[in-house]
Design a protein around this motif. Structure first.
Motif, PDB file in Angstrom:
ATOM      1  N   GLN A  96     -10.213  17.954  -9.922  1.00 45.87           N
ATOM      2  CA  GLN A  96     -11.200  17.007  -9.395  1.00 45.87           C
ATOM      3  C   GLN A  96     -10.697  15.574  -9.497  1.00 45.87           C
ATOM      4  N   GLN A  97      -9.957  15.275 -10.557  1.00 45.46           N
ATOM      5  CA  GLN A  97      -9.369  13.937 -10.674  1.00 45.46           C
ATOM      6  C   GLN A  97      -8.385  13.694  -9.536  1.00 45.46           C
ATOM      7  N   ALA A  98      -7.548  14.703  -9.244  1.00 52.70           N
ATOM      8  CA  ALA A  98      -6.576  14.558  -8.155  1.00 52.70           C
ATOM      9  C   ALA A  98      -7.286  14.389  -6.821  1.00 52.70           C
ATOM     10  N   ARG A  99      -8.355  15.162  -6.598  1.00 58.96           N
ATOM     11  CA  ARG A  99      -9.120  15.033  -5.356  1.00 58.96           C
ATOM     12  C   ARG A  99      -9.673  13.613  -5.207  1.00 58.96           C
ATOM     13  N   THR A 100     -10.233  13.072  -6.278  1.00 60.24           N
ATOM     14  CA  THR A 100     -10.797  11.721  -6.225  1.00 60.24           C
ATOM     15  C   THR A 100      -9.719  10.679  -5.952  1.00 60.24           C
ATOM     16  N   LEU A 101      -8.577  10.801  -6.618  1.00 57.18           N
ATOM     17  CA  LEU A 101      -7.480   9.852  -6.404  1.00 57.18           C
ATOM     18  C   LEU A 101      -6.982   9.907  -4.964  1.00 57.18           C
ATOM     19  N   MET A 102      -6.881  11.116  -4.401  1.00 53.99           N
ATOM     20  CA  MET A 102      -6.402  11.269  -3.033  1.00 53.99           C
ATOM     21  C   MET A 102      -7.388  10.665  -2.046  1.00 53.99           C
ATOM     22  N   LEU A 103      -8.682  10.867  -2.292  1.00 55.04           N
ATOM     23  CA  LEU A 103      -9.705  10.287  -1.416  1.00 55.04           C
ATOM     24  C   LEU A 103      -9.639   8.761  -1.460  1.00 55.04           C
ATOM     25  N   GLU A 104      -9.581   8.214  -2.659  1.00 55.96           N
ATOM     26  CA  GLU A 104      -9.570   6.752  -2.791  1.00 55.96           C
ATOM     27  C   GLU A 104      -8.298   6.149  -2.210  1.00 55.96           C
ATOM     28  N   ALA A 105      -7.162   6.818  -2.380  1.00 56.76           N
ATOM     29  CA  ALA A 105      -5.917   6.316  -1.794  1.00 56.76           C
ATOM     30  C   ALA A 105      -5.997   6.318  -0.270  1.00 56.76           C
ATOM     31  N   SER A 106      -6.592   7.358   0.303  1.00 57.58           N
ATOM     32  CA  SER A 106      -6.739   7.429   1.764  1.00 57.58           C
ATOM     33  C   SER A 106      -7.698   6.353   2.255  1.00 57.58           C
ATOM     34  N   LEU A 107      -8.748   6.123   1.513  1.00 68.14           N
ATOM     35  CA  LEU A 107      -9.711   5.095   1.892  1.00 68.14           C
ATOM     36  C   LEU A 107      -9.088   3.704   1.850  1.00 68.14           C
ATOM     37  N   LEU A 108      -8.235   3.461   0.877  1.00 64.55           N
ATOM     38  CA  LEU A 108      -7.612   2.150   0.718  1.00 64.55           C
ATOM     39  C   LEU A 108      -6.409   1.944   1.641  1.00 64.55           C
ATOM     40  N   ALA A 109      -5.763   3.031   2.058  1.00 62.31           N
ATOM     41  CA  ALA A 109      -4.505   2.889   2.798  1.00 62.31           C
ATOM     42  C   ALA A 109      -4.681   2.703   4.298  1.00 62.31           C
ATOM     43  N   MET A 121       1.003   2.211   2.247  1.00 59.92           N
ATOM     44  CA  MET A 121       1.575   3.502   2.637  1.00 59.92           C
ATOM     45  C   MET A 121       2.331   4.125   1.467  1.00 59.92           C
ATOM     46  N   ARG A 122       3.091   3.316   0.742  1.00 55.36           N
ATOM     47  CA  ARG A 122       3.818   3.835  -0.420  1.00 55.36           C
ATOM     48  C   ARG A 122       2.842   4.314  -1.491  1.00 55.36           C
ATOM     49  N   TYR A 123       1.755   3.583  -1.661  1.00 58.53           N
ATOM     50  CA  TYR A 123       0.718   3.990  -2.628  1.00 58.53           C
ATOM     51  C   TYR A 123       0.122   5.338  -2.235  1.00 58.53           C
ATOM     52  N   TRP A 124      -0.185   5.488  -0.951  1.00 60.99           N
ATOM     53  CA  TRP A 124      -0.736   6.767  -0.478  1.00 60.99           C
ATOM     54  C   TRP A 124       0.274   7.889  -0.692  1.00 60.99           C
ATOM     55  N   SER A 125       1.542   7.643  -0.383  1.00 59.78           N
ATOM     56  CA  SER A 125       2.575   8.673  -0.512  1.00 59.78           C
ATOM     57  C   SER A 125       2.766   9.103  -1.962  1.00 59.78           C
ATOM     58  N   ARG A 126       2.738   8.145  -2.881  1.00 61.20           N
ATOM     59  CA  ARG A 126       2.872   8.503  -4.297  1.00 61.20           C
ATOM     60  C   ARG A 126       1.668   9.310  -4.765  1.00 61.20           C
ATOM     61  N   THR A 127       0.483   8.938  -4.285  1.00 62.85           N
ATOM     62  CA  THR A 127      -0.715   9.691  -4.661  1.00 62.85           C
ATOM     63  C   THR A 127      -0.670  11.095  -4.073  1.00 62.85           C
ATOM     64  N   TRP A 128      -0.176  11.197  -2.839  1.00 65.65           N
ATOM     65  CA  TRP A 128      -0.029  12.517  -2.222  1.00 65.65           C
ATOM     66  C   TRP A 128       0.929  13.393  -3.030  1.00 65.65           C
ATOM     67  N   GLU A 129       2.040  12.835  -3.487  1.00 59.66           N
ATOM     68  CA  GLU A 129       3.001  13.604  -4.282  1.00 59.66           C
ATOM     69  C   GLU A 129       2.372  14.091  -5.586  1.00 59.66           C
ATOM     70  N   TYR A 130       1.607  13.210  -6.224  1.00 59.81           N
ATOM     71  CA  TYR A 130       0.922  13.612  -7.459  1.00 59.81           C
ATOM     72  C   TYR A 130      -0.085  14.725  -7.169  1.00 59.81           C
ATOM     73  N   THR A 131      -0.872  14.558  -6.096  1.00 54.74           N
ATOM     74  CA  THR A 131      -1.874  15.563  -5.753  1.00 54.74           C
ATOM     75  C   THR A 131      -1.226  16.897  -5.406  1.00 54.74           C
ATOM     76  N   ARG A 132      -0.129  16.860  -4.665  1.00 53.12           N
ATOM     77  CA  ARG A 132       0.595  18.090  -4.346  1.00 53.12           C
ATOM     78  C   ARG A 132       1.063  18.794  -5.618  1.00 53.12           C
ATOM     79  N   ASP A 133       1.602  18.011  -6.562  1.00 54.90           N
ATOM     80  CA  ASP A 133       2.089  18.618  -7.797  1.00 54.90           C
ATOM     81  C   ASP A 133       0.947  19.251  -8.591  1.00 54.90           C
TER      82      ASP A 133
END
Length: 311
Positions: A174-187, A148-160
């Motif tokens: 596109q990098q942010a989109r990919t990171l957000m997708l992978e974080a959601s898949l893993l979380a 959950m913390r990993y997803w939240s940090r990725t969300w903050e980066y993607t928002r920024d």
């Protein structure tokens, strides 16, 4: 990506904005919206990301349809029901297949990110190495506090990157989109995370199929016929057809077409529409018939090549 920043007290506009992230969102009941909805979002086909605040007494049903939706809603009086179960909406949650019902009174602050089911499956296959994997949800809450913390940090980066940065570029988006997708898949708990937790290794592809895939990926921009791929795989064309379909569920030429379509899509996303054309990009990836390319492209990605080029 398309970026939207808006403030409104109109319930119909609020519903429309939510539908850009969750196509099946519907406001069932709404009293005076005060304070107004403040909405910041970035979206493109198959992906949307939003951050918002709103005040009202409202009942909202959000049906993900063919999307995977991850969200979080904080407020003093929020009630969320998913799969006939009350959930804590202040904690990130994932909605798949069935509607989420949210009732709230007062001011709330929320975020939501949505992905197409196709993109979710493809990411799982890429990360696992299992070309047959289909992602099915087995829960809605994060699998662990750490995830959950990993997803939240990725969300903050993607928002920024998507909503705040004045220096965003298509490549960074596109990098942010990919990171957000992978974080959601893993979380969140799915058949993918279940397999990871069980320590089950990915089913390795047979060596001839791996050689065939490597050849296709290395030569996708060149004229390629089945005999070329078979030679690289060290099989006869008929043997390769059988082995490749048995291992991946598709033929070598279907895989070649998909690799080329993915490459054309990546180029269309980063191209300058004032300089580049769909025809030129299609031709670079082996599609000489523009009408056939457009039909295949729309079938795979749900939009026309020209729409991707202009987005």
């Amino acid at each position: 990506m398309e970026h939207t920043n808006i403030e409104t007290r109109d319930a119909e506009t609020v519903e429309h904005l939510w539908q850009t992230v969750v196509p099946g969102a519907r406001i069932s009941r709404a009293e005076a919206i005060q304070p107004a909805l403040t909405w910041h979002a970035a979206s493109e086909p198959g992906f949307a990301f939003c951050d918002y605040t709103i005040g009202s007494t409202m009942l909202v049903e959000s049906d993900p349809l063919d999307q995977v939706v991850v969200g979080r809603i904080a407020g003093p009086r929020v009630s969320a029901t998913y799969r006939r179960e009350r959930i804590d909406a202040a904690v990130p949650f994932m909605v798949v297949d069935r509607p989420l019902e949210i009732a709230f009174t007062g001011r709330i602050a929320g975020t939501a990110v949505s992905f197409s089911r196709t993109d979710f499956d493809e990411a799982a296959r890429r990360l696992s190495g299992d070309d047959t994997l289909r992602v099915r949800a087995t829960g809605y809450a994060p699998v662990s506090e750490q995830r959950m913390r990993y997803w939240s940090r990725t969300w903050e980066y993607t928002r920024d990157v998507l909503l705040r940065s004045p220096e965003r570029t298509p490549l960074i988006e596109q990098q942010a989109r990919t990171l957000m997708l992978e974080a959601s898949l893993l979380a969140f708990p799915t058949t993918f995370t279940d397999a990871l937790a069980a320590g089950r290794p990915s089913r390795p592809l047979p060596a001839p199929v791996r050689r065939a895939k490597a050849y296709v990926e290395a030569h996708a921009a060149e004229p390629v016929v089945l005999a070329d791929i078979a030679q690289a795989a060290r099989l006869s064309p008929r043997g390769l057809q059988y082995a490749f379909r048995a291992a991946t569920g598709r033929t070598p030429m279907q895989y070649l077409r998909r690799v080329r379509l993915d490459a054309a899509r990546a180029e269309l996303r980063s191209a300058d529409p004032s300089v580049d054309t769909v025809a030129a990009i299609a031709a670079r990836w082996g599609f000489s018939n523009l009408g056939r390319f457009a039909a295949m492209y729309r079938g795979e990605f749900g939009e026309t090549p020209s729409t991707t080029l202009r987005s």
